[in-house]
Design a protein around this motif. Sequence first.
Motif, PDB file in Angstrom:
ATOM      1  N   PRO A   1       0.803  -1.231   0.000  1.00 31.24           N
ATOM      2  CA  PRO A   1       0.000   0.000   0.000  1.00 31.24           C
ATOM      3  C   PRO A   1       0.829   1.271   0.000  1.00 31.24           C
ATOM      4  CG  PRO A   1      -0.924  -1.589   1.541  1.00 31.24           C
ATOM      5  CD  PRO A   1       0.387  -2.167   1.069  1.00 31.24           C
ATOM      6  N   GLU A   2       1.955   1.287   0.763  1.00 32.31           N
ATOM      7  CA  GLU A   2       2.747   2.517   0.806  1.00 32.31           C
ATOM      8  C   GLU A   2       3.469   2.805  -0.501  1.00 32.31           C
ATOM      9  OE1 GLU A   2       5.289  -0.682   2.915  1.00 32.31           O
ATOM     10  OE2 GLU A   2       3.191  -0.068   2.833  1.00 32.31           O
ATOM     11  N   SER A   3       3.437   1.844  -1.451  1.00 29.06           N
ATOM     12  CA  SER A   3       4.057   2.075  -2.762  1.00 29.06           C
ATOM     13  C   SER A   3       3.338   3.137  -3.572  1.00 29.06           C
ATOM     14  CB  SER A   3       4.105   0.760  -3.566  1.00 29.06           C
ATOM     15  OG  SER A   3       4.928  -0.182  -2.930  1.00 29.06           O
ATOM     16  N   ILE A   4       2.168   3.587  -3.086  1.00 30.91           N
ATOM     17  CA  ILE A   4       1.494   4.697  -3.754  1.00 30.91           C
ATOM     18  C   ILE A   4       2.401   5.927  -3.743  1.00 30.91           C
ATOM     19  CG2 ILE A   4       0.324   5.544  -1.685  1.00 30.91           C
ATOM     20  CD1 ILE A   4      -1.105   5.417  -5.272  1.00 30.91           C
ATOM     21  N   GLY A   5       3.363   5.960  -2.805  1.00 29.45           N
ATOM     22  CA  GLY A   5       4.337   7.049  -2.789  1.00 29.45           C
ATOM     23  C   GLY A   5       5.160   7.104  -4.054  1.00 29.45           C
ATOM     24  N   LEU A   6       5.420   5.949  -4.674  1.00 25.25           N
ATOM     25  CA  LEU A   6       6.148   5.924  -5.951  1.00 25.25           C
ATOM     26  C   LEU A   6       5.335   6.602  -7.047  1.00 25.25           C
ATOM     27  CD1 LEU A   6       7.551   2.269  -5.922  1.00 25.25           C
ATOM     28  CD2 LEU A   6       8.848   4.388  -5.591  1.00 25.25           C
ATOM     29  N   VAL A   7       4.026   6.383  -7.044  1.00 24.91           N
ATOM     30  CA  VAL A   7       3.155   7.014  -8.037  1.00 24.91           C
ATOM     31  C   VAL A   7       3.197   8.532  -7.880  1.00 24.91           C
ATOM     32  CG1 VAL A   7       0.774   7.246  -8.839  1.00 24.91           C
ATOM     33  CG2 VAL A   7       1.662   4.995  -8.207  1.00 24.91           C
ATOM     34  N   SER A   8       3.064   9.001  -6.638  1.00 24.39           N
ATOM     35  CA  SER A   8       3.102  10.443  -6.391  1.00 24.39           C
ATOM     36  C   SER A   8       4.455  11.037  -6.760  1.00 24.39           C
ATOM     37  CB  SER A   8       2.793  10.721  -4.915  1.00 24.39           C
ATOM     38  OG  SER A   8       1.460  10.371  -4.621  1.00 24.39           O
ATOM     39  N   ALA A   9       5.537  10.317  -6.431  1.00 25.64           N
ATOM     40  CA  ALA A   9       6.873  10.821  -6.732  1.00 25.64           C
ATOM     41  C   ALA A   9       7.110  10.911  -8.239  1.00 25.64           C
ATOM     42  CB  ALA A   9       7.925   9.931  -6.081  1.00 25.64           C
ATOM     43  N   LEU A  10       6.713   9.879  -8.976  1.00 26.95           N
ATOM     44  CA  LEU A  10       6.915   9.885 -10.422  1.00 26.95           C
ATOM     45  C   LEU A  10       6.028  10.930 -11.104  1.00 26.95           C
ATOM     46  CD1 LEU A  10       7.301   6.086 -11.194  1.00 26.95           C
ATOM     47  CD2 LEU A  10       9.004   7.875 -11.590  1.00 26.95           C
ATOM     48  N   SER A  11       4.820  11.104 -10.580  1.00 26.82           N
ATOM     49  CA  SER A  11       3.954  12.142 -11.129  1.00 26.82           C
ATOM     50  C   SER A  11       4.575  13.522 -10.922  1.00 26.82           C
ATOM     51  CB  SER A  11       2.576  12.067 -10.463  1.00 26.82           C
ATOM     52  OG  SER A  11       1.720  13.069 -10.960  1.00 26.82           O
ATOM     53  N   ALA A  12       5.113  13.761  -9.720  1.00 31.95           N
ATOM     54  CA  ALA A  12       5.785  15.034  -9.464  1.00 31.95           C
ATOM     55  C   ALA A  12       7.020  15.191 -10.347  1.00 31.95           C
ATOM     56  CB  ALA A  12       6.163  15.137  -7.986  1.00 31.95           C
ATOM     57  N   ALA A  13       7.722  14.080 -10.607  1.00 31.04           N
ATOM     58  CA  ALA A  13       8.889  14.135 -11.491  1.00 31.04           C
ATOM     59  C   ALA A  13       8.477  14.545 -12.898  1.00 31.04           C
ATOM     60  CB  ALA A  13       9.591  12.787 -11.519  1.00 31.04           C
TER      61      ALA A  13
END
Length: 399
Positions: free
Chosen positions: A42-54
């Motif tokens: 579940p905490e891997s949603i942080g990867l989605v947010s990080a890549l979107s910000a990138a």
Amino acid sequence: MKLPLWASALAGTLLVQTVCSFASISVPVLGPPLMMRAGLSPESIGLVSALSAAGICWFLASGGAMLSHFGPIRTLQLGMVCMALGIVVLSQPLGLLGLLGALAMGLGNGPNTPAGSQILIRHAPPAHRTLIFSIKQAGVPLGGALAGLVAAPVAAAYGLSVALGLLVAILLACCLLIEGFRGALDTEKGPRQPGWARALVQPAEMVRCVGALRAHPSLPVLTVIGASYSLMQACLTAFVATFVYTRHSASLAEAGQVVAVMQCASMLGRIALGWVADRMGHALRHLGLQAILSGAAVSLLVVAGDEGRWALYACAGLVGFTAIGWNGVHIAELARVAPLALVSSVTAASSLFGFVASVTGPLIFMALVSAGAGFEAAFHVMAAQLVAVGLACLFLKPR
């Protein structure tokens, strides 16, 4: 009755901001089932947010030539198409490979700040400029509130695929709808630049963009506090729904309601704080004090769940009003101090650093949670950095 040009500019930019925010914030709201489909924690949603910000950083650093070539409205349309394609990729059960869709979503979301600033700075009445910028930026929490109220219930009732398909359909519909604004608002194009696509991958373009921050002595300080707020906001957007879902045994719909309360309060905060800032006339001190209040509100949110659902909703509203209600004041001050010809470059460059913070924030947060510190400690760390920057701004001499 024909609207004044400033009203058309505000209506068009607000619509696009709201729709793009709805699509981008719906993804972390749907985080638990989306990550489960991909076979990730579940905490891997942080990867989605990080890549979107990138992806947003990518456009802000290199998209100036594209904005000049196509004009602000056409660039916003192309961005929404890119976001729709990103959601299609992200919706596929491709594991880590599917996260490239998040990068495309960010790249498509990137034009909103520089294009919107370019449009509004030329048409907003100066006496109400901060308020108008804040109303436009209120589209971010408005879209976020709709994400919490619509995306989670649709996914619960009809399935994740239907919810993601709805996001794609709304983005494409908005893309067609704003075509009517092009005639009046795409008059601010720069010279056509046939090499705009190459500029997206040229380091020199990134250096030129960042160099715009030398145009005024206040810009570096405004950029630092904007980055601090962005880091906090990225973590709130990425993890609040998952925090409520995993730590307080809430349903996905209940977690979405907490996010909706936070985003609705942010929408009110952006407008109210923009009105206050127009009358105070000292944006940097205003942002510093608000940063301290924001850090305290986030810390309250972390412990609020132990006091019952009412406390959780109340603290989520306080966090939204303070910690996510800053952006309109910040963008308006950047546009005010920048030379008119550099408004889009300055807002893009400052926002670039903000979105770099939006990349690193969720990654640090995720690392703290994975290391055993827990969601609570991670939220406290992020709140502490915002308070520290706010205190520094209060003690700086006004320029």
